[in-house]
Design an enzyme around this catalytic site. Structure first.
Site, PDB file in Angstrom:
ATOM      1  N   GLU A 274       9.279 -25.788  10.950  1.00  0.00           N
ATOM      2  CA  GLU A 274       8.270 -25.531   9.930  1.00  0.00           C
ATOM      3  C   GLU A 274       7.215 -26.626   9.908  1.00  0.00           C
ATOM      4  OE1 GLU A 274       7.894 -24.574   5.138  1.00  0.00           O
ATOM      5  OE2 GLU A 274       9.746 -25.424   5.922  1.00  0.00           O
TER       6      GLU A 274
ATOM      7  N   SER B  57       6.884 -33.002   1.186  1.00  0.00           N
ATOM      8  CA  SER B  57       5.598 -33.640   0.909  1.00  0.00           C
ATOM      9  C   SER B  57       5.309 -34.759   1.903  1.00  0.00           C
ATOM     10  CB  SER B  57       5.592 -34.204  -0.515  1.00  0.00           C
ATOM     11  OG  SER B  57       6.429 -35.345  -0.599  1.00  0.00           O
TER      12      SER B  57
ATOM     13  N   GLU C 138       4.451 -37.713   1.338  1.00  0.00           N
ATOM     14  CA  GLU C 138       5.083 -38.971   0.933  1.00  0.00           C
ATOM     15  C   GLU C 138       6.506 -39.055   1.474  1.00  0.00           C
ATOM     16  OE1 GLU C 138       1.637 -38.191  -1.516  1.00  0.00           O
ATOM     17  OE2 GLU C 138       3.380 -36.968  -1.046  1.00  0.00           O
TER      18      GLU C 138
END
Length: 398
Positions: free
Chosen positions: A244, A383, A385
């Site tokens: 993904e 995310s 981060e």
């Protein structure tokens, strides 16, 4: 690494271009290039055309219906499809679940589900994120309790992309709470028609219904729908996320977007000179082009290594970080290039056949929608981060 295509790869590119010219309907390509709203039938049509040609399952082994392409050929195919205006292939069944079943599923699961994914009999969606459990996916709370030959599933999933179209959902569920969070997760396949499932729409910033909430209330799932071993789902989830995240980088989409940005910025707008002549704007375009060229080189290096037996690891996180930042910057610059014409957003203008006079240039209406939609790409799939933490841990030992 040789950055030039071989004669065989150039011949393959020409074959792909010929296929796209013959099999991609002009009306469908026009919808994609014009930023129009795509319907379920549009995705299904292109899925069927690719399957008929045997070019659908790029990531699958040949003995399961895959193409047998090299990573470089996959790269060429994706670039040519984007350039021609082909719809994206909905990835959940084909590019996410398929590889998991091939590697970890039972013979019975592969024999049943893989042909149905290829034929388009089943539309899949992904049940990973939950309220409070997105990037920290191991904290998920949806439970599956064994009850004879079934699991009883209760909980909620959110941000379920195209779940309102889906026939099936592959879900991460908690089957053991008395262990480390990652060690008590299982991977279940759930029929969306099962009693107890409710799908509710979420309308996002761009005004579109693309994602959903999915609720499970005493949903009975056969034990045979468990993929692999109970409590080993975290391993399968990480394997899936590698596919993904690499896809989210979207090198081909970024290149196509940059070319469009340059065309728009070079046009003479009413009352002002082309924005491409503004030094500050031109420097931002130049910087994003440099970043994109560097990312494309890194992507080619990664797929070239895979062609010789390498397995992408931290590279998928690096591509996800930089790729999403680049795609967001391109849509931001395109919005700026259009000036006041980027502000009006007429949702009906995304429908095929909308004939009202456009506000500004005909290519302006989808820009606001695309800009808002692109805000999410640095969040989903883990995310940025979190991806930076992964890079720091795997490469720097921090």
């Amino acid at each position: 690494m040789d950055m030039n295509f071989t004669p065989e790869e150039i011949a393959f590119r020409d074959e792909v271009r010929g296929f796209l010219k013959d099999k991609l309907p002009e009306a469908l390509a026009a919808k994609v290039k014009g930023g129009k709203r795509l319907l379920k039938g549009d995705y299904e049509l292109w899925h069927t055309r690719l399957n008929e040609r045997g070019w659908l399952a790029w990531h699958w082994p040949v003995d399961h219906g895959g193409t047998g392409w090299t990573p470089i050929e996959k790269h060429i195919f994706e670039e040519e499809c984007v350039a021609a205006g082909a719809p994206r292939v909905v990835p959940f069944g084909l590019n996410m679940l398929g590889p998991v079943l091939i590697k970890f599923g039972s013979d019975e699961q592969r024999a049943h589900y893989l042909p149905r994914i290829l034929n388009g009999d089943d539309w899949w969606c992904q049940g990973y994120s939950e309220p409070g459990s997105g990037s920290d996916l191991a904290s998920l709370k949806t439970k599956a309790v064994r009850d004879g030959d079934h699991y009883l599933v209760n909980g909620q999933k959110t941000w379920t992309t195209l779940g309102h179209f889906a026939d099936w959902i592959f879900c991460l569920v908690r089957t053991d709470s008395d262990c480390k969070p990652q060690q008590g997760i299982s991977f279940l396949l759930i029929d969306m028609k099962t009693p107890g499932i409710t799908v509710r729409p979420i309308v996002t910033l761009d005004g579109e219904h693309e994602v959903n909430e999915v609720f499970f209330e005493d949903v009975r799932v056969p034990v045979g729908n468990l993929v692999g071993e109970e409590n080993k789902g975290w391993t399968y989830a990480k394997y899936l996320l590698t596919y993904e995240r690499t896809g989210i980088a979207g090198v081909a989409f970024a290149k196509n977007g940059l070319a469009h940005l340059k065309q728009v910025a070079a046009r003479q707008m009413k009352g002002r000179k082309p924005l491409a002549q503004d030094p500050l704007f031109a420097s931002r375009v130049a910087q994003v082009e440099i970043d994109l060229m560097a990312m494309e080189t890194f992507n080619l290096r990664t797929v070239s290594a895979a062609q010789h037996g390498g397995v992408p690891g931290v590279e998928s996180s690096m591509l996800k970080i930089k790729g999403t930042e680049i795609r967001q910057e391109i849509t931001d610059l395109l919005r700026r290039a259009l000036g006041p014409y980027a502000a009006p957003f007429v949702p009906e203008g995304l429908d095929e056949g909308y004939n009202e006079p456009p506000i500004g240039p005909d290519y302006a209406n989808p820009v606001a929608s695309q800009y808002f939609n692109m805000r999410k790409v640095s969040i989903y799939g883990g995310s940025n981060e979190i991806q930076k933490n992964i890079v720091a841990k795997m490469m720097l030992g921090l």
